[in-house]
Structures are given as C-alpha cells and as structure tokens.
Motif scaffolding. Structure first.
Motif, PDB file in Angstrom:
ATOM      1  N   UNK A   1      33.149  34.922  -5.704  1.00  0.00           N
ATOM      2  CA  UNK A   1      32.395  34.672  -4.491  1.00  0.00           C
ATOM      3  C   UNK A   1      30.937  35.045  -4.642  1.00  0.00           C
ATOM      4  N   UNK A   2      30.453  34.968  -5.877  1.00  0.00           N
ATOM      5  CA  UNK A   2      29.053  35.321  -6.139  1.00  0.00           C
ATOM      6  C   UNK A   2      28.220  34.046  -6.212  1.00  0.00           C
ATOM      7  N   UNK A   3      26.981  34.155  -5.743  1.00  0.00           N
ATOM      8  CA  UNK A   3      26.119  32.977  -5.702  1.00  0.00           C
ATOM      9  C   UNK A   3      25.450  32.748  -7.048  1.00  0.00           C
ATOM     10  N   UNK A   4      25.152  33.833  -7.731  1.00  0.00           N
ATOM     11  CA  UNK A   4      24.476  33.711  -9.014  1.00  0.00           C
ATOM     12  C   UNK A   4      24.904  34.865  -9.914  1.00  0.00           C
ATOM     13  N   UNK A   5      24.412  34.879 -11.125  1.00  0.00           N
ATOM     14  CA  UNK A   5      24.864  35.867 -12.091  1.00  0.00           C
ATOM     15  C   UNK A   5      24.481  37.277 -11.651  1.00  0.00           C
ATOM     16  N   UNK A   6      23.359  37.402 -10.967  1.00  0.00           N
ATOM     17  CA  UNK A   6      22.961  38.735 -10.514  1.00  0.00           C
ATOM     18  C   UNK A   6      24.010  39.320  -9.571  1.00  0.00           C
ATOM     19  N   UNK A   7      24.467  38.534  -8.624  1.00  0.00           N
ATOM     20  CA  UNK A   7      25.482  39.032  -7.703  1.00  0.00           C
ATOM     21  C   UNK A   7      26.785  39.350  -8.437  1.00  0.00           C
TER      22      UNK A   7
ATOM     23  N   UNK B   1      27.017  40.428 -11.512  1.00  0.00           N
ATOM     24  CA  UNK B   1      26.802  41.687 -12.231  1.00  0.00           C
ATOM     25  C   UNK B   1      26.861  42.861 -11.253  1.00  0.00           C
ATOM     26  N   UNK B   2      26.316  42.669 -10.071  1.00  0.00           N
ATOM     27  CA  UNK B   2      26.393  43.717  -9.048  1.00  0.00           C
ATOM     28  C   UNK B   2      27.853  44.035  -8.743  1.00  0.00           C
ATOM     29  N   UNK B   3      28.643  43.003  -8.541  1.00  0.00           N
ATOM     30  CA  UNK B   3      30.063  43.217  -8.276  1.00  0.00           C
ATOM     31  C   UNK B   3      30.723  43.967  -9.432  1.00  0.00           C
TER      32      UNK B   3
ATOM     33  N   UNK C   1      18.436  39.707 -13.427  1.00  0.00           N
ATOM     34  CA  UNK C   1      19.701  40.338 -13.789  1.00  0.00           C
ATOM     35  C   UNK C   1      19.461  41.582 -14.648  1.00  0.00           C
TER      36      UNK C   1
ATOM     37  N   UNK D   1      30.955  41.949   0.599  1.00  0.00           N
ATOM     38  CA  UNK D   1      30.456  42.439  -0.700  1.00  0.00           C
ATOM     39  C   UNK D   1      28.942  42.422  -0.737  1.00  0.00           C
ATOM     40  N   UNK D   2      28.357  41.294  -0.396  1.00  0.00           N
ATOM     41  CA  UNK D   2      26.905  41.192  -0.429  1.00  0.00           C
ATOM     42  C   UNK D   2      26.387  41.193   0.994  1.00  0.00           C
TER      43      UNK D   2
ATOM     44  N   UNK E   1      21.609  41.855  -4.509  1.00  0.00           N
ATOM     45  CA  UNK E   1      21.997  40.474  -4.723  1.00  0.00           C
ATOM     46  C   UNK E   1      21.189  39.459  -3.934  1.00  0.00           C
TER      47      UNK E   1
ATOM     48  N   UNK F   1      20.806  49.948 -12.091  1.00  0.00           N
ATOM     49  CA  UNK F   1      22.106  50.630 -12.062  1.00  0.00           C
ATOM     50  C   UNK F   1      22.209  51.684 -13.164  1.00  0.00           C
TER      51      UNK F   1
END
Lengths: 226, 226
Positions: A206-212, A214-216, B211, B1-2, B177, B218
């Motif tokens: 459910x992430x929009x992009x790679x950054x999200x 990685x956050x997850x 990213x 999550x976000x 994110x 982090x």
DNA sequence: GCCCGGCTCCCCCGCACGGGGGAGACGATC
DNA sequence: GATCGTCTCCCCCGTGCGGGGGAGCCGGGC
C-alpha cells in the motif's frame, strides 16, 4: 563536557551470569578505545570495585542476587565521589526495574540482545557524558512479539503483504538506498524484472513510492537502523 | 501507516492552572498549522473530551488534582481507540513523574519554561509521529548538548550536514512518506520551494535521492520507528 | 494432464523527481 | 551601508520511477 582525548574508556561489568559478562567483554574489548577493567557477579561487590578501579562506565544487570542493579546504582551514586556513568542491562522487554534504575540515576539502559554496535555505542555515549535514553532500546522495550516489531500499522502492513522471497530481497536493497538499476546488477537480473518486483511490493504494501515502502520497512522492524 | 496532509494539528490542553493553559494557547494558536480545540483543568475531564474532540495531540500537566497526568495518560491509552499523541508538561527538571508518564505511554514531554518555539516544535514533532527521546525537550531535560544516536556514518553525515531549520522540517516530512507537493501543502509554501530545500538537503547529506535521505534519517536516529 | 504462482523480461507512457541555473525579500552580522 | 545566510519562488531539462499492459519459463499441486 566532551572528553575527546580520554583513551581508553574503562568499563566495569556487573552481571551474575558469567556468560553475559564474557559476551560483553568480547564485544567491548574488540574496540580499541574501550577497556574492560573488571567484573563483578553481584551488586554487593560493585562499590569496592568502583572505588578501586575508578571505571568510567559501569555496565550492570538489573536483576542480580544479593543486591540488584537498582540498589547498586543508588549505592554507588550515594557513596562514591565522582561516580562512574551507569548503564543498566536487562533481558526483558518492558522491565519494570529499568524505570526504577533510571530514577535511581542510571544514565542509560540496554537490552542484552542489542546488537554489538549498539552496546559499544551506548558505552561511548555515556562515557562522553551523554545522559540519554537509547531509542533503539526503548523501541525494543515497547516492541512486541515475533520477528517484526515496531509500529503496529507497519507490522500489519508487512504481514498482510505476504511478500515473496524475491520481493523481500528487493525491499531490503531498496532500504539500503539502491536504485532499480543497482538492485538489478546486485541480483543479476534485468532492470525490468526489478521494476516488476518493485511495483508488486509497492501494491502489496500500500505504498505510493519506494520511499514509503522503505519507511514501512523501518517502521515494522523489517530492516533495523544500526 | 502514512499520515498525509492532516492540516491543522489539533491540540487539547490539560492543566489545572488557567494561566498555563492561556500561555500554551497563546503560543500554539499563534501558529497557522496548530489549533487548540479544547481545554481541561484536570485529568478526569480528559477522556470525554478526547472522545468528543479527537485531538491529534494532548498537552497535559503531570501534576494535577483528582487525576494526575500519569493516570490520565494510562486511561486515555487504555480506553480510547486510535488515541492522540500525549505530551506531558512538567515544571521541574528530572521530575520523577516524567518517567512514570513515559512508562505509561506518553509520547514526549516538555518543561514549562521551554521557549515558545520549542513548545511549538514539540507539538509538531509528536503530531508527525516523531520519537520522544530525540528532540530538544530531552536535551533540555538532560542539560547536555544534544546528540544523535545510531549508525556512526549516518550520524556523522547528519552532523556534518548542518541542516537549516526548514531543511530539517522537510526531511522529517520526507521521512513520513510525503511527496514534495504534500510537503508544500503542509508547510504552506510552493512546491518549488520544497524542491529547493530537498535539493539542498540531499546535497548536504550526500544522498542521491529522497529514499537515501530518509534512510540516513532513520539510521542516525534523526527520526525513529514507532 | 492442467492450472497456478513466482520469476523473468518486454512494451508504452506520464510524471514526479532531482540538477542546474537565477532572483527577490528579509534578518542578522559586520 | 554592505554582506551573508535563509527562505521563498521561478525557469529549463533529463530521467528514474511507477502504472498498465503482456508473455514465456518453471515447479508444485490438483
């Protein structure tokens, strides 16, 4: 306040389990700037040893026979002039004793299963006069059950995702900052393949992009700092 | 999550002293992105108000009649679904109650004599989900100069970077994110401005893309999971 | 036998992103 | 007054990224 030149940092280990002492010694002695100057098996032996050895840091278990880490911390701070910094060590998450120890004046705390780098870092920090709580340790404390720990939403997202083996590999590499092309080179596949995996895992997370994504990964404990 | 674009951060003030509430309200309401949605004079009134107002953040005194901040924190976290972030407020350094409150699940704490900018900053931080242990409030409490924790390389990168205040804000939002457009909306500036800050902080951090910057955030402990 | 899931690779396409410039406003500092 | 840094916004431009398709190969399960 920062003693840049003091080399090495001297440490006294206090734990009733010889195995734990040995482990800590191994981890700490591997550092050129840290020296373990003594060991004790219970809190009662701490005060004379501190007086004799004058360590910079005492790494002390909270749960010990005779005199536990909390009482020992209080005793050291009350009776020793220019006392050492005290890091309390605990095996258990959410150990009530840890909070007691902090109130008693301990400068930091650690979980026994912390990574070596974290332990070393903690010792260095308190030796420099930093009196702070270690986020990683706290995270563990707050943390949960099983492999993943951290933000419940993130954990849930990752568990629901049911990533395939390849997707997990890709996510790990993404979390190290690699581009699709670099991941492809690392996995010896085409960039289109990587893009395919990335798209798939983004959808699953459910992430929009790679950054999200990685956050997850960080939030869930799928990858860990340090 | 976000957590995207939640525009005004809503705050509930809980303190037995009207003067303190007025002061906090004045400080917080001066910010366009922070809205004080309610006040309470003691802990007993907190739960119904939280249920009714659904604030993002509760700023709560630890020492109050009837129900103190610690019990109130426990009660809120135990009984309210999707609870707000809780910042406890204390007059004294090294307040024992602070440790109790943190243990009860509070997300941050503040000294009453903190400067307005710090108070505002703390509220924004917890609203963003920032860890309680890193921010300026802790440095204030510990009395020592703040320091980052974590991967030494990442810490070094962030310390060398010397990010400006705005760049730090942007990095924090990146680490939640948010896209450039979302960050722009949140900060009430143009997307070009955000891009400018992003480019600048990427260069300072030695990061190739957002990213990698988030990873550094982090790894260094600049932001923390959970 | 068939089907399904995972891994692999390919196409087209739109766009957010990031690099490289520049510039005006403002406050602090000198 | 002049200078510097920060914050703000603008331009152009290339490209990595991600969406939406499709397809072949292989192994395991029905």
């Amino acid at each position: 306040m920062i003693y840049a030149g003091r080399m090495p940092v001297t440490v006294l280990l206090v734990d009733d389990e010889p195995l734990v002492r040995a482990g800590l010694r191994a981890v700490l002695e591997a550092q050129p700037d840290i020296e373990v100057v003594g060991e004790a098996a219970d809190g009662a032996a701490v005060i004379p040893l501190v007086r004799q050895l004058r360590p910079d840091v005492v790494a002390m278990d909270v749960r010990m026979p005779l005199l536990d880490g909390i009482e020992a911390t209080r005793a050291v701070l009350r009776t020793v002039a220019d006392p050492p910094k005290i890091v309390v060590i605990t095996t258990f998450e959410n150990d009530e004793y840890v909070y007691e120890a902090l109130r008693a004046g301990a400068d930091g705390f650690l979980l026994k299963r912390a990574r070596p780098a974290e332990i070393v870092h903690a010792v260095r920090l308190v030796a420099e006069g930093e009196s702070l709580l270690f986020p990683a340790a706290v995270r563990e404390l707050a943390g949960a059950h099983g492999r993943l720990r951290g933000n419940p939403d993130a954990v849930a997202a990752l568990e629901r995702a049911a990533l395939t083996g390849r997707e997990e590999e890709v996510l790990r590499l993404m979390a190290r900052g690699l581009s699709n092309a670099e991941i492809a080179a690392r996995l010896v596949v085409g960039t289109e393949t990587v893009k395919s995996h990335v798209s798939s895992l983004l959808a699953k997370l459910g992430a929009r992009d790679r950054t999200q994504a990685v956050i997850t990964a960080y939030e869930s404990g799928f990858v860990a700092p340090g």
